[in-house]
Design a protein around this motif. Structure first.
Motif, PDB file in Angstrom:
ATOM      1  N   SER A  46      -5.441  38.880  17.227  1.00  0.00           N
ATOM      2  CA  SER A  46      -6.568  39.685  17.700  1.00  0.00           C
ATOM      3  C   SER A  46      -7.851  39.393  16.935  1.00  0.00           C
ATOM      4  CB  SER A  46      -6.223  41.179  17.569  1.00  0.00           C
ATOM      5  OG  SER A  46      -5.924  41.516  16.218  1.00  0.00           O
ATOM      6  N   ASP A  47      -7.749  38.854  15.702  1.00  0.00           N
ATOM      7  CA  ASP A  47      -8.957  38.596  14.914  1.00  0.00           C
ATOM      8  C   ASP A  47      -9.456  37.161  15.058  1.00  0.00           C
ATOM      9  OD1 ASP A  47      -6.796  37.495  13.648  1.00  0.00           O
ATOM     10  OD2 ASP A  47      -7.291  38.219  11.643  1.00  0.00           O
ATOM     11  N   LEU A  48      -8.849  36.388  15.953  1.00  0.00           N
ATOM     12  CA  LEU A  48      -9.333  35.035  16.217  1.00  0.00           C
ATOM     13  C   LEU A  48     -10.476  35.110  17.223  1.00  0.00           C
ATOM     14  CD1 LEU A  48      -9.018  31.941  15.916  1.00  0.00           C
ATOM     15  CD2 LEU A  48      -7.431  32.024  17.854  1.00  0.00           C
ATOM     16  N   VAL A  49     -11.652  34.648  16.805  1.00  0.00           N
ATOM     17  CA  VAL A  49     -12.851  34.706  17.656  1.00  0.00           C
ATOM     18  C   VAL A  49     -13.128  33.312  18.194  1.00  0.00           C
ATOM     19  CG1 VAL A  49     -15.307  35.233  17.751  1.00  0.00           C
ATOM     20  CG2 VAL A  49     -13.781  36.616  16.316  1.00  0.00           C
ATOM     21  N   ILE A  50     -13.206  33.205  19.527  1.00  0.00           N
ATOM     22  CA  ILE A  50     -13.547  31.944  20.193  1.00  0.00           C
ATOM     23  C   ILE A  50     -14.804  32.185  21.020  1.00  0.00           C
ATOM     24  CG2 ILE A  50     -12.817  30.184  21.837  1.00  0.00           C
ATOM     25  CD1 ILE A  50      -9.934  30.791  21.101  1.00  0.00           C
ATOM     26  N   ARG A  51     -15.894  31.553  20.618  1.00  0.00           N
ATOM     27  CA  ARG A  51     -17.181  31.730  21.314  1.00  0.00           C
ATOM     28  C   ARG A  51     -17.513  30.441  22.050  1.00  0.00           C
ATOM     29  NH1 ARG A  51     -21.441  32.231  23.777  1.00  0.00           N
ATOM     30  NH2 ARG A  51     -23.250  33.494  23.073  1.00  0.00           N
ATOM     31  N   GLU A  52     -17.343  30.471  23.379  1.00  0.00           N
ATOM     32  CA  GLU A  52     -17.635  29.298  24.197  1.00  0.00           C
ATOM     33  C   GLU A  52     -19.097  29.338  24.650  1.00  0.00           C
ATOM     34  OE1 GLU A  52     -14.836  28.045  27.157  1.00  0.00           O
ATOM     35  OE2 GLU A  52     -13.288  29.411  26.378  1.00  0.00           O
ATOM     36  N   LEU A  53     -19.736  28.165  24.736  1.00  0.00           N
ATOM     37  CA  LEU A  53     -21.123  28.061  25.175  1.00  0.00           C
ATOM     38  C   LEU A  53     -21.394  26.655  25.688  1.00  0.00           C
ATOM     39  CD1 LEU A  53     -23.430  27.611  22.083  1.00  0.00           C
ATOM     40  CD2 LEU A  53     -20.998  27.946  21.807  1.00  0.00           C
ATOM     41  N   THR A  54     -22.567  26.487  26.277  1.00  0.00           N
ATOM     42  CA  THR A  54     -22.982  25.165  26.761  1.00  0.00           C
ATOM     43  C   THR A  54     -24.255  24.760  26.034  1.00  0.00           C
ATOM     44  OG1 THR A  54     -24.251  26.162  28.565  1.00  0.00           O
ATOM     45  CG2 THR A  54     -21.964  25.507  29.030  1.00  0.00           C
ATOM     46  N   ILE A  55     -24.397  23.469  25.791  1.00  0.00           N
ATOM     47  CA  ILE A  55     -25.561  22.956  25.077  1.00  0.00           C
ATOM     48  C   ILE A  55     -26.159  21.785  25.855  1.00  0.00           C
ATOM     49  CG2 ILE A  55     -24.747  23.649  22.793  1.00  0.00           C
ATOM     50  CD1 ILE A  55     -23.785  20.805  22.342  1.00  0.00           C
ATOM     51  N   GLY A  56     -27.472  21.589  25.657  1.00  0.00           N
ATOM     52  CA  GLY A  56     -28.157  20.470  26.283  1.00  0.00           C
ATOM     53  C   GLY A  56     -28.470  20.696  27.748  1.00  0.00           C
ATOM     54  N   SER A  57     -29.304  19.834  28.258  1.00  0.00           N
ATOM     55  CA  SER A  57     -29.697  19.946  29.669  1.00  0.00           C
ATOM     56  C   SER A  57     -28.542  19.648  30.612  1.00  0.00           C
ATOM     57  CB  SER A  57     -30.854  18.978  29.952  1.00  0.00           C
ATOM     58  OG  SER A  57     -30.480  17.643  29.614  1.00  0.00           O
ATOM     59  N   ALA A  58     -27.552  18.900  30.129  1.00  0.00           N
ATOM     60  CA  ALA A  58     -26.391  18.575  30.963  1.00  0.00           C
ATOM     61  C   ALA A  58     -25.283  19.611  30.858  1.00  0.00           C
ATOM     62  CB  ALA A  58     -25.856  17.194  30.585  1.00  0.00           C
ATOM     63  N   ASN A  59     -25.533  20.680  30.120  1.00  0.00           N
ATOM     64  CA  ASN A  59     -24.564  21.773  29.970  1.00  0.00           C
ATOM     65  C   ASN A  59     -23.197  21.279  29.469  1.00  0.00           C
ATOM     66  OD1 ASN A  59     -26.371  23.781  30.813  1.00  0.00           O
ATOM     67  ND2 ASN A  59     -25.864  23.439  32.968  1.00  0.00           N
ATOM     68  N   HIS A  60     -23.201  20.625  28.320  1.00  0.00           N
ATOM     69  CA  HIS A  60     -21.954  20.203  27.693  1.00  0.00           C
ATOM     70  C   HIS A  60     -21.214  21.433  27.152  1.00  0.00           C
ATOM     71  CE1 HIS A  60     -22.760  15.839  27.701  1.00  0.00           C
ATOM     72  NE2 HIS A  60     -24.030  16.193  27.549  1.00  0.00           N
ATOM     73  N   ARG A  61     -19.935  21.539  27.491  1.00  0.00           N
ATOM     74  CA  ARG A  61     -19.144  22.674  27.037  1.00  0.00           C
ATOM     75  C   ARG A  61     -18.743  22.486  25.570  1.00  0.00           C
ATOM     76  NH1 ARG A  61     -13.976  23.485  29.844  1.00  0.00           N
ATOM     77  NH2 ARG A  61     -14.046  25.500  28.757  1.00  0.00           N
ATOM     78  N   CYS A  62     -18.811  23.573  24.812  1.00  0.00           N
ATOM     79  CA  CYS A  62     -18.386  23.553  23.415  1.00  0.00           C
ATOM     80  C   CYS A  62     -17.936  24.957  23.011  1.00  0.00           C
ATOM     81  CB  CYS A  62     -19.516  23.060  22.497  1.00  0.00           C
ATOM     82  SG  CYS A  62     -20.998  24.086  22.540  1.00  0.00           S
ATOM     83  N   ALA A  63     -17.434  25.073  21.811  1.00  0.00           N
ATOM     84  CA  ALA A  63     -16.943  26.373  21.336  1.00  0.00           C
ATOM     85  C   ALA A  63     -16.931  26.366  19.813  1.00  0.00           C
ATOM     86  CB  ALA A  63     -15.543  26.659  21.877  1.00  0.00           C
ATOM     87  N   ILE A  64     -17.184  27.548  19.243  1.00  0.00           N
ATOM     88  CA  ILE A  64     -16.991  27.737  17.804  1.00  0.00           C
ATOM     89  C   ILE A  64     -15.858  28.738  17.622  1.00  0.00           C
ATOM     90  CG2 ILE A  64     -19.359  27.164  17.154  1.00  0.00           C
ATOM     91  CD1 ILE A  64     -19.913  30.165  16.902  1.00  0.00           C
ATOM     92  N   VAL A  65     -15.030  28.482  16.617  1.00  0.00           N
ATOM     93  CA  VAL A  65     -13.811  29.273  16.401  1.00  0.00           C
ATOM     94  C   VAL A  65     -13.760  29.689  14.942  1.00  0.00           C
ATOM     95  CG1 VAL A  65     -11.295  29.293  16.562  1.00  0.00           C
ATOM     96  CG2 VAL A  65     -12.633  27.957  18.190  1.00  0.00           C
ATOM     97  N   PHE A  66     -13.438  30.958  14.683  1.00  0.00           N
ATOM     98  CA  PHE A  66     -13.289  31.449  13.310  1.00  0.00           C
ATOM     99  C   PHE A  66     -12.426  32.706  13.316  1.00  0.00           C
ATOM    100  CE2 PHE A  66     -17.251  33.111  15.080  1.00  0.00           C
ATOM    101  CZ  PHE A  66     -17.125  34.483  14.877  1.00  0.00           C
ATOM    102  N   ILE A  67     -12.020  33.119  12.134  1.00  0.00           N
ATOM    103  CA  ILE A  67     -11.237  34.354  11.953  1.00  0.00           C
ATOM    104  C   ILE A  67     -12.184  35.453  11.502  1.00  0.00           C
ATOM    105  CG2 ILE A  67      -9.391  35.490  10.685  1.00  0.00           C
ATOM    106  CD1 ILE A  67      -8.292  33.496  12.575  1.00  0.00           C
ATOM    107  N   ASP A  68     -12.249  36.531  12.256  1.00  0.00           N
ATOM    108  CA  ASP A  68     -13.131  37.643  11.922  1.00  0.00           C
ATOM    109  C   ASP A  68     -12.684  38.286  10.606  1.00  0.00           C
ATOM    110  OD1 ASP A  68     -15.143  39.486  12.136  1.00  0.00           O
ATOM    111  OD2 ASP A  68     -14.021  40.846  13.430  1.00  0.00           O
ATOM    112  N   GLY A  69     -13.644  38.463   9.705  1.00  0.00           N
ATOM    113  CA  GLY A  69     -13.340  39.055   8.405  1.00  0.00           C
ATOM    114  C   GLY A  69     -13.260  38.049   7.277  1.00  0.00           C
ATOM    115  N   LEU A  70     -13.015  36.769   7.634  1.00  0.00           N
ATOM    116  CA  LEU A  70     -12.949  35.733   6.612  1.00  0.00           C
ATOM    117  C   LEU A  70     -14.255  34.960   6.467  1.00  0.00           C
ATOM    118  CD1 LEU A  70      -9.404  34.149   7.163  1.00  0.00           C
ATOM    119  CD2 LEU A  70     -10.078  35.915   5.530  1.00  0.00           C
TER     120      LEU A  70
END
Length: 519
Positions: A46-70
């Motif tokens: 439950s504390d695993l955070v996955i934030r998906e987003l797009t970058i650039g004009s071509a909308n490249h998919r990416c994501a940042i992942v971390f553990i909430d609290g650490l």
């Protein structure tokens, strides 16, 4: 206990290795598959955070992942997520996914420590240690960023090693902070920190510290060999490391000392020793150690030499009392009363009149009572712990005398023994003397003074054969290094302490600067 622990670890070793191998695979080029595998590995916490987003004009998919609290959310939001969303919103990125990842690493991410990883194990180890992972769809690599930011204890005065005169700062549970504290004392370019990962499951950071050019290479080589042999699931405290790498686990004496004081560790490093730091504990190990080190305190060098000498002599006297006083009382009263002065013998006989138990039963029962009171005082809250220890001792001692179970002289002997054990600066060596005391009491009850002498000879044989990382435990007594005696029972003036200890065989044995402290 250690044998049982090792046997259990050996039994479970195969299953642990197989689990690690399942996840030590290269990442795929599909973002969804990588995130799915990470969730599967961690069982969708439950504390695993996955934030998906797009970058650039071509909308490249990416994501940042971390553990909430650490992690430090200000770093993740302000230096990673915000930069990705603002600086790459409508920017034309390179056509190659590898080039996009390199551009993000070089120009977008404003975090000091960034590296690339290509396995699932790299990602899991990073985020479970407080890092943040950046995924980009279409490439089988990730960016691993150091964003540690969990709550830590601030630097405070050491609880177990308080001084009247000296620095008021002690180590904390954060290994990075502890390394900084050592660097503040030793601003030498030759100070080395070698990092290891300990624990197949916990993967905690362990650091071996030494000063290159002072420490003997054989000491560093032997310590590295022993540290690399550690094989356990977790090392929650440095005591696990101490028990694993010590020379003899059957000895009651500690062969590796621990401390909470940075000034003590820095002094040991400048003597040609090494230090072991473990993440999650404020206790740092120093090795090699000798019996004489257990009677030394940093305060000996902060006061003038004759004050330090007097205090150190008091410690040696306290060690003798803590180990031998009850045994000598038993031996003299039970077997050699003729060695006691007549008036004192008559006084002891009068106080023992009506006591139904022999002196050895008195001594062991009162000794165990004092140990119980001491342990109870440690475990209870501070506000009532000291009260229980003092009041409990007075009440039980007075009640035992009034009931005629023990003699008043025995209460005095036990009280002096307990006080003497508190005078030793090393808690580990004080416990050793307290344990050995009961052996001397039993030997005295069987053979009197002869039993005390025989057990003392056996103890000396054991200590002479004991080693700490290959260094004899009795140095500089045996083998003898006469110059080191200037800082053994006495503490000579600093102007005379011009060389490092010979028993560590330091590479740099030149006269020390007057500003350098010795342990």
């Amino acid at each position: 206990m250690m044998a049982l622990l090792r046997s259990r670890m050996k039994k479970g070793k195969g299953s642990t290795r197989s689990n690690e191998e399942d996840f030590s695979v290269n990442l795929t080029k599909q973002l969804d598959d990588n995130l799915k595998n990470l969730n599967k590995m961690l069982d969708n916490p439950s504390d695993l955070v996955i934030r998906e987003l797009t970058i650039g004009s071509a909308n490249h998919r990416c994501a940042i992942v971390f553990i909430d609290g650490l992690i430090d959310k200000k770093v993740v939001d302000g230096k990673i997520l915000k930069n990705l969303q603002t600086q790459l919103q409508n920017k034309t990125l390179p056509s190659s996914d590898a080039a996009i990842l390199d551009e993000v690493q070089r120009e977008i991410i404003s975090v000091s420590h960034v590296e690339q990883g290509n396995t699932l194990d790299d990602v899991s180890n990073s985020i479970l240690s407080g890092g943040t992972a950046f995924y980009l769809d279409g490439i089988n690599k990730v960016l691993i960023m150091n964003t540690m930011g969990w709550e830590t204890r601030s630097i405070q005065e050491p609880i177990t090693e308080s001084l009247i005169r000296g620095p008021r700062e002690g180590f904390v549970e954060n290994i990075g902070t502890n390394m900084v504290l050592i660097r503040r004392y030793i601003r030498d370019s030759n100070l080395r920190f070698t990092t290891y990962k300990v624990g197949r499951r916990s993967k905690k950071a362990l650091v071996l510290a030494y000063v290159d050019g002072i420490v003997h290479p054989d000491i560093v080589k032997e310590l590295k060999r022993r540290l690399e042999s550690i094989d356990m699931d977790d090392a929650p405290e440095s005591g696990y490391i101490e028990q694993w790498i010590e020379d003899s686990f059957l000895s009651p004496f500690p062969q590796i000392f621990h401390t909470e004081r940075p000034d003590k560790v820095s002094a040991a490093l400048l003597q040609g020793k090494a230090a072991i730091l473990l993440d999650g504990t404020p206790f740092v190990l120093t090795a090699p150690s000798t019996l004489g080190n257990s009677f030394q305190s940093p305060e000996d060098y902060y006061e003038r030499w004759f004050v330090g000498t007097l205090i150190r002599m008091l410690r040696y006297g306290a060690a003798f009392i803590a180990m031998f006083l009850p045994a000598l009382y038993i031996a003299l009263v039970s077997y050699q009363p003729g060695m006691i002065p007549s008036k004192l013998a008559f006084s002891i006989a009068a106080t023992r009149e009506g006591v139904p138990f022999p002196s050895v039963v008195e001594a062991i029962s009162m000794g165990l009572t004092m140990e119980l009171l001491r342990e109870a005082g440690v475990r209870l809250p501070k506000t009532i712990g000291q009260t229980i220890g003092i009041v409990g001792g007075l009440v039980i001692g007075d009640a035992a005398v009034q009931a005629g179970i023990v003699s008043p002289i025995m209460v005095i002997v036990v009280a002096l023994t307990a006080i003497a054990s508190f005078a030793l600066p090393s808690y580990s060596i004080a416990i050793s003397f307290r344990m050995i005391r009961f052996g001397f009491m039993i030997a005295a009850s069987v053979l009197g003074l002869y039993g005390v002498i025989l057990l003392y000879i056996v103890l000396n044989i054991h200590i002479v054969n004991l080693k700490s990382i290959g260094v004899p435990y009795t140095t500089p007594f045996a083998p003898s290094f006469v110059k080191d005696w200037l800082d053994l029972v006495v503490r000579a003036p600093l102007t005379m302490l011009t060389e490092r200890p010979k028993y560590t065989k330091p590479n740099d044995s030149k006269p020390m600067d007057k500003g350098e402290k010795k342990q």
